[in-house]
Design a protein around this motif. Structure first.
Motif, PDB file in Angstrom:
ATOM      1  N   TYR A  58      -0.414  -9.626  -6.467  1.00  0.00           N
ATOM      2  CA  TYR A  58       0.136  -8.302  -6.737  1.00  0.00           C
ATOM      3  C   TYR A  58       1.570  -8.350  -7.280  1.00  0.00           C
ATOM      4  N   LEU A 110       0.864  -0.668  -9.539  1.00  0.00           N
ATOM      5  CA  LEU A 110       0.223  -0.923  -8.252  1.00  0.00           C
ATOM      6  C   LEU A 110       0.554   0.235  -7.320  1.00  0.00           C
ATOM      7  N   LYS A 135      -5.278   0.020  -9.265  1.00  0.00           N
ATOM      8  CA  LYS A 135      -5.146  -1.052  -8.270  1.00  0.00           C
ATOM      9  C   LYS A 135      -4.310  -0.553  -7.106  1.00  0.00           C
TER      10      LYS A 135
END
Length: 389
Positions: A58, A110, A135
């Protein structure tokens, strides 16, 4: 000094309160004997529900949106704003009900969604703005709840919010340290309790501070006013405000925390602070900055030559100490924090100091500092109203 990172001048002429001393000794014993699982979250021995390996994938995202409210998000926001100069990525915080409910779906984004219960109304409502295919990471308790269910629908990663850590106390656990990892910060440096618990200066300052506040509370001085001279710390004190108000506001007792941004509020609230009601005690707070702009001589009239070549930080510091000088003359109670270095260690030490202080105050006042029973009343009433609209 409080530590090498922080200077603390405590309240003047305060006698050590026996209850404050006793409550610290109990907390220290619980920590060393590992009987208080929450305290372990403040230490370097705490085991996260995520690993660096799991979240490494991430770190490629350049834009991170965090959705939460209260203790789920205030800690992460405090970290981001206090250490902004070290962070290359952009973070955006949705920490109140998003009335426009606009979708914020950027490239390379994200989403990090946090709620301990997993059923927080505002967080669930704000989730409606997310693209289902975006995501996302969810942090919530390991039980059947809305966030866990929708995370499964979205095929998103879920990390556990430990059930024994309340939201407002969670900054050094998953809710604060997972975002800190994504910010590229060193999470180990935040974890200072192992060292501080045996630091005589830190312990003495902590017990003295709690003693002072207990004395003020006894004498009906129950407004804790933060005179904050650092804009980067404003969210730190929003975090502090929830910590103190929600932990101690029970049984007709408590401390009312109010954050005042200085020197702006010299021109709005200072008159009241100096000559108004006498139910206040104060905390001065400043971060020493070396790189700030200077006043240009060419743009300065001769009448104000005392400003020539003075940096903005020097002007701020002059106001900081001038105000303290007037407070001393007026015998207005205050303590003073000067942050020597803006880094993870200093912020971790502040989190630890204020958390321990709050728990000790609660215990000494015969209040449970860990619960917030009356907040649930509004949640239930809100759902009842929504069913009837």
């Amino acid at each position: 000094m409080l530590t090498k990172n922080i200077s603390l001048i405590n309240f003047q002429k305060i006698k050590i309160n026996k209850k404050a001393l006793k409550e610290f000794q109990i907390l220290k014993k619980e920590f060393l004997n590992k009987k208080n699982k929450f305290l372990l979250s403040l230490s370097e021995n705490y085991k996260y529900s995520f690993s660096k390996k799991e979240i490494k994938k991430y770190t490629k995202f350049s834009f991170v949106q965090i959705i939460g409210i209260g203790g789920s998000i205030l800690g992460a926001k405090a970290i981001y704003c206090f250490l902004r100069y070290k962070i290359k990525k952009r973070f955006f915080f949705i920490d109140n009900l998003n009335l426009n409910n606009k979708k914020n779906n950027k490239k390379n984004q994200l989403n990090l969604v946090i709620s301990k219960s997993g059923n927080t109304l505002e967080t669930i409502s704000n989730l409606n703005g997310l693209n289902r295919n975006s995501k996302s990471i969810f942090i919530t308790e390991n039980k059947n709840n809305y966030l866990r269910n929708i995370a499964n629908v979205m095929k998103s990663e879920i990390f556990e919010h430990k059930d024994y850590i309340g939201g407002r106390y969670s900054v050094l656990s998953e809710t604060g340290m997972l975002p800190a990892n994504l910010m590229g910060l060193d999470c180990k440096k935040f974890k200072r309790l192992n060292h501080l618990i045996n630091d005589k200066i830190f312990v003495n300052r902590l017990i003295s501070s709690v003693s002072g506040i207990l004395n003020f509370h006894k004498n009906k001085k129950t407004n804790s006013i933060i005179l904050n001279y650092d804009e980067g710390s404003q969210n730190l004190f929003n975090w502090y405000q929830q910590l103190v108000a929600e932990s101690l506001g029970k049984k007709s007792k408590g401390i009312l925390p109010f954050v005042s941004l200085m020197p702006r509020d010299n021109h709005s609230l200072m008159q009241l602070y100096l000559d108004g009601t006498k139910n206040n005690f104060f905390t001065f707070f400043i971060v020493e900055e070396s790189k700030t702009n200077k006043i240009k001589k060419d743009n300065l009239l001769n009448s104000h030559n005392y400003l020539k070549n003075k940096s903005m930080s020097e002007i701020l510091k002059a106001q900081f100490y001038a105000t303290q000088s007037i407070f001393k003359k007026r015998k207005i109670p205050f303590r003073s924090f000067v942050i020597k270095k803006r880094n993870e260690e200093a912020l971790g030490e502040l989190f630890t100091f204020f958390i321990l202080e709050t728990i000790m105050l609660g215990k000494a006042l015969n209040i449970n500092p860990y619960d917030q029973p009356d907040v649930e009343l509004i949640k239930k009433e809100t759902i009842k109203n929504l069913l009837n609209f």
